[in-house]
Design an enzyme around this catalytic site. Structure first.
Site, PDB file in Angstrom:
ATOM      1  N   ASN A  10       0.863  -1.180   0.000  1.00  0.00           N
ATOM      2  CA  ASN A  10       0.000   0.000   0.000  1.00  0.00           C
ATOM      3  C   ASN A  10       0.897   1.227   0.000  1.00  0.00           C
ATOM      4  OD1 ASN A  10      -1.818   2.037   0.356  1.00  0.00           O
ATOM      5  ND2 ASN A  10      -2.448   1.439   2.425  1.00  0.00           N
ATOM      6  N   TRP A  11       1.019   1.836  -1.164  1.00  0.00           N
ATOM      7  CA  TRP A  11       1.925   2.986  -1.282  1.00  0.00           C
ATOM      8  C   TRP A  11       1.333   4.259  -0.706  1.00  0.00           C
ATOM      9  CZ3 TRP A  11       3.767   2.178  -7.060  1.00  0.00           C
ATOM     10  CH2 TRP A  11       4.672   1.118  -7.095  1.00  0.00           C
ATOM     11  N   LYS A  12       0.038   4.253  -0.384  1.00  0.00           N
ATOM     12  CA  LYS A  12      -0.618   5.464   0.120  1.00  0.00           C
ATOM     13  C   LYS A  12      -0.351   6.608  -0.874  1.00  0.00           C
ATOM     14  CE  LYS A  12      -0.282   3.399   4.641  1.00  0.00           C
ATOM     15  NZ  LYS A  12      -0.200   3.536   6.079  1.00  0.00           N
ATOM     16  N   GLU A  97      -6.919   5.013   7.500  1.00  0.00           N
ATOM     17  CA  GLU A  97      -6.691   6.416   7.136  1.00  0.00           C
ATOM     18  C   GLU A  97      -7.902   6.974   6.391  1.00  0.00           C
ATOM     19  OE1 GLU A  97      -2.933   5.740   5.254  1.00  0.00           O
ATOM     20  OE2 GLU A  97      -2.065   5.272   7.210  1.00  0.00           O
ATOM     21  N   GLU A 167      -5.308  -4.503  10.618  1.00  0.00           N
ATOM     22  CA  GLU A 167      -4.301  -3.463  10.796  1.00  0.00           C
ATOM     23  C   GLU A 167      -4.602  -2.686  12.081  1.00  0.00           C
ATOM     24  OE1 GLU A 167      -2.305  -2.428   6.788  1.00  0.00           O
ATOM     25  OE2 GLU A 167      -3.980  -1.058   7.088  1.00  0.00           O
ATOM     26  N   GLY A 173       2.463   2.793  10.696  1.00  0.00           N
ATOM     27  CA  GLY A 173       3.404   3.899  10.532  1.00  0.00           C
ATOM     28  C   GLY A 173       4.129   4.284  11.808  1.00  0.00           C
ATOM     29  N   SER A 212       3.441  -1.642  10.358  1.00  0.00           N
ATOM     30  CA  SER A 212       4.888  -1.649  10.617  1.00  0.00           C
ATOM     31  C   SER A 212       5.561  -2.965  10.247  1.00  0.00           C
ATOM     32  CB  SER A 212       5.182  -1.269  12.079  1.00  0.00           C
ATOM     33  OG  SER A 212       4.786   0.072  12.323  1.00  0.00           O
ATOM     34  N   GLY A 233       2.939  -0.892   4.308  1.00  0.00           N
ATOM     35  CA  GLY A 233       2.962   0.525   3.950  1.00  0.00           C
ATOM     36  C   GLY A 233       4.384   0.990   3.687  1.00  0.00           C
ATOM     37  N   GLY A 234       4.975   1.657   4.663  1.00  0.00           N
ATOM     38  CA  GLY A 234       6.284   2.298   4.482  1.00  0.00           C
ATOM     39  C   GLY A 234       7.350   1.396   3.874  1.00  0.00           C
TER      40      GLY A 234
HETATM   41  P1  13P Z   1       2.973   0.780   7.638  1.00  0.00           P
HETATM   42  O1  13P Z   1       3.501  -0.507   7.082  1.00  0.00           O
HETATM   43  O2  13P Z   1       3.715   1.991   7.110  1.00  0.00           O
HETATM   44  O3  13P Z   1       2.865   0.748   9.129  1.00  0.00           O
HETATM   45  O4  13P Z   1       1.490   0.956   7.071  1.00  0.00           O
HETATM   46  C1  13P Z   1       0.599  -0.096   7.212  1.00  0.00           C
HETATM   47  C2  13P Z   1      -0.597   0.189   6.407  1.00  0.00           C
HETATM   48  O5  13P Z   1      -1.374   1.063   6.729  1.00  0.00           O
HETATM   49  C3  13P Z   1      -0.812  -0.604   5.194  1.00  0.00           C
HETATM   50  O6  13P Z   1      -2.090  -0.410   4.699  1.00  0.00           O
END
Ligand code: 13P
Length: 251
Positions: A10-12, A97, A167, A173, A212, A233-234
């Site tokens: 998920n690149w957001k 989010e 999640e 994050g 994370s 995510g990150g």
């Molecule tokens: P992180 O991996 O950056 O914590 O984000 C998780 C996330 O929200 C994936 O959808």
């Protein structure tokens, strides 16, 4: 019951179309994920570029959100037929989010999840509790509510075609990853909720962990009996890091 694991990036709100193409070029030679599904979830503006770059590979492409209506006066929104037309195979729905910043409601999810299924697309439904809810021992109540509401419009025979990502919001994050016990317990609970609707679906539905996830902790999380993959995510923004997470899948 063997479930095909899914690891999704998920690149957001990261990466232009050009950056996304470069990522796919760097990722594909690093992937040796026979037996697993690997998906990228770029922003809308990079979907077409990623679909094009991934053509001929097994890489799947999902959006990060979608509107439930086929078309209409919904300024700024994107419909399921628009995604399908691009060759996109599904969408994340209900990410925390989107729930927190953009008022994504359980009511909208009740429409989005069956609409995606009806179009032959994968809904990747996100659920999870806040830190306050966990501390108040309210995690199960929150998960039960979110799962029941979001799946209320899905027939029992399609339940296993949904993928769910657990999640915990406090782990997103933050670098504060759920312990293996916390992840396994919550995901087994979600599986039991789906199993309460239909026992076979509970066995077959894929449930991922997100929050994370990194190359350092992925192997331990992905080895848990009820964890069928990860939503990253990150650590998914770098091709080598994301490939290392995919490579952490057991056997
Ligand atoms: P992180 O991996 O950056 O914590 O984000 C998780 C996330 O929200 C994936 O959808």
């Amino acid at each position: 019951m063997t479930r095909t694991p899914l690891v999704a990036a998920n690149w957001k709100m990261h990466k232009t179309a050009g950056e996304a193409e470069a990522f796919v070029a760097a990722l594909l030679p690093r992937l040796s994920s026979a037996g697993a599904d690997v998906a990228l979830c770029p922003p809308f503006t990079a979907l077409a570029a990623v679909v094009d770059s991934a053509r001929g590979s097994a890489l799947q492409v999902l959006a990060q959100n979608v509107h439930e209506a086929e078309q209409g006066a919904y300024t700024g929104e994107v419909s399921i037929p628009m995604l399908a037309d691009l060759g996109v195979q599904g969408a994340i729905v209900g990410h925390s989010e989107r729930r927190q910043y953009f008022c994504e409601s359980d009511r909208a999810l009740q429409l989005k999840v069956p609409a995606l299924l009806a179009a032959g697309l994968l809904p990747l439904l996100c659920v999870g509790e806040t830190e306050e809810e966990r501390e108040a021992h309210d995690t199960e109540r929150k998960l039960r509510h979110q799962v029941q509401e979001a799946l209320a419009g899905v027939n029992d025979d399609r339940l296993a075609d949904v993928a769910i990502a657990y999640e915990p919001i406090w782990a997103i994050g933050t670098g504060k990853v759920a312990t293996p016990d916390q992840a396994q317990e919550a995901i087994a609970f979600i599986r039991a909720l789906v199993g309460g609707r239909d026992a076979g679906a509970g066995e077959r539905v894929r449930i991922l962990y997100g929050g994370s996830v990194s190359p350092d902790n992925a192997a331990e999380l992905l080895a848990l009996p009820d964890v069928d993959g990860a939503l990253v995510g990150g650590a998914s923004l770098d091709a080598a890091s994301f490939a290392a997470i995919v490579a952490s899948l057991p056997g």
